[in-house]
Design a protein around this motif. Sequence first.
Motif, PDB file in Angstrom:
ATOM      1  N   THR A  32       0.730  -1.306  -0.074  1.00 21.63           N
ATOM      2  CA  THR A  32       0.013   0.073   0.004  1.00 21.63           C
ATOM      3  C   THR A  32       0.672   1.316  -0.031  1.00 21.63           C
ATOM      4  N   ARG A  35       2.147   1.937  -3.445  1.00 19.38           N
ATOM      5  CA  ARG A  35       1.151   2.482  -4.216  1.00 19.38           C
ATOM      6  C   ARG A  35       0.766   3.946  -3.924  1.00 19.38           C
ATOM      7  N   ALA A  36       0.835   4.378  -2.825  1.00 22.73           N
ATOM      8  CA  ALA A  36       0.283   5.650  -2.254  1.00 22.73           C
ATOM      9  C   ALA A  36       1.719   6.641  -2.144  1.00 22.73           C
ATOM     10  N   GLN A  39       1.433  10.410  -2.924  1.00 23.63           N
ATOM     11  CA  GLN A  39       0.372  11.043  -2.319  1.00 23.63           C
ATOM     12  C   GLN A  39       0.658  11.079  -0.768  1.00 23.63           C
ATOM     13  N   ILE A  40       1.662  10.533  -0.149  1.00 20.47           N
ATOM     14  CA  ILE A  40       1.957  10.603   1.245  1.00 20.47           C
ATOM     15  C   ILE A  40       3.171  11.169   1.212  1.00 20.47           C
ATOM     16  N   PHE A  73      -5.631   2.765   6.244  1.00 17.19           N
ATOM     17  CA  PHE A  73      -4.525   2.972   5.387  1.00 17.19           C
ATOM     18  C   PHE A  73      -4.565   1.924   4.164  1.00 17.19           C
ATOM     19  N   ASP A  82      -9.689   4.347  -2.273  1.00 15.14           N
ATOM     20  CA  ASP A  82      -8.441   4.522  -2.550  1.00 15.14           C
ATOM     21  C   ASP A  82      -8.137   4.591  -3.953  1.00 15.14           C
ATOM     22  N   GLY A  88      -8.225   9.692  -3.517  1.00 11.58           N
ATOM     23  CA  GLY A  88      -8.292   8.601  -2.764  1.00 11.58           C
ATOM     24  C   GLY A  88      -7.680   8.134  -1.257  1.00 11.58           C
ATOM     25  N   PHE A  89      -6.519   9.100  -1.205  1.00 14.29           N
ATOM     26  CA  PHE A  89      -5.699   8.856   0.102  1.00 14.29           C
ATOM     27  C   PHE A  89      -5.884  10.138   0.909  1.00 14.29           C
ATOM     28  N   THR A  90      -6.734  10.974   0.459  1.00 10.58           N
ATOM     29  CA  THR A  90      -6.859  12.102   1.409  1.00 10.58           C
ATOM     30  C   THR A  90      -7.440  11.840   2.736  1.00 10.58           C
ATOM     31  N   ASP A  92      -6.983   8.911   4.346  1.00  7.26           N
ATOM     32  CA  ASP A  92      -6.066   8.197   5.023  1.00  7.26           C
ATOM     33  C   ASP A  92      -5.142   9.189   5.451  1.00  7.26           C
ATOM     34  N   VAL A  93      -4.653  10.192   4.849  1.00  3.55           N
ATOM     35  CA  VAL A  93      -3.998  11.215   5.190  1.00  3.55           C
ATOM     36  C   VAL A  93      -3.995  11.748   6.492  1.00  3.55           C
TER      37      VAL A  93
END
Length: 127
Positions: A32, A35-36, A39-40, A73, A82, A88-90, A92-93
């Motif tokens: 994961t 993949r992210a 964006q992180i 996450f 996601d 998709g990860f906003t 999660d952040v």
Amino acid sequence: MDEVKIGEILQPVGGSEGRRREETVRRKFWRTLRRAAGQIPFAEDLVAGFYCAIDPDTPPRVRGILFAALAYFVMPVDIVPDFLAGFGFTDDVTVLLTALTAVKAHIRPAHRLAARNALMTNEKQRA
């Protein structure tokens, strides 16, 4: 994302649910993260949090908070799916930053060093 929802997500659990979260995080974390990665923006802090969570010397409540955030996450279905490019990860952040801020005193230099080493190793493998 409101504080009530984040508080519900980060609520540590015990027993089989806690073990399930930990197993899921251990199994899916690195995939994961790769993949992210774009964006992180705080990947090193996130990986340090992962190492803090798997450290048996970390207090159980702290481990529970971290595993809750990390499980959120790594699970593909959450408030903002996601797979939505750019968005998709906003959520999660938000959850991850809240958790990392809450437990930052427990993320030790050894966790940060392990994170740096792991990220450097990943970079070398991709090159």
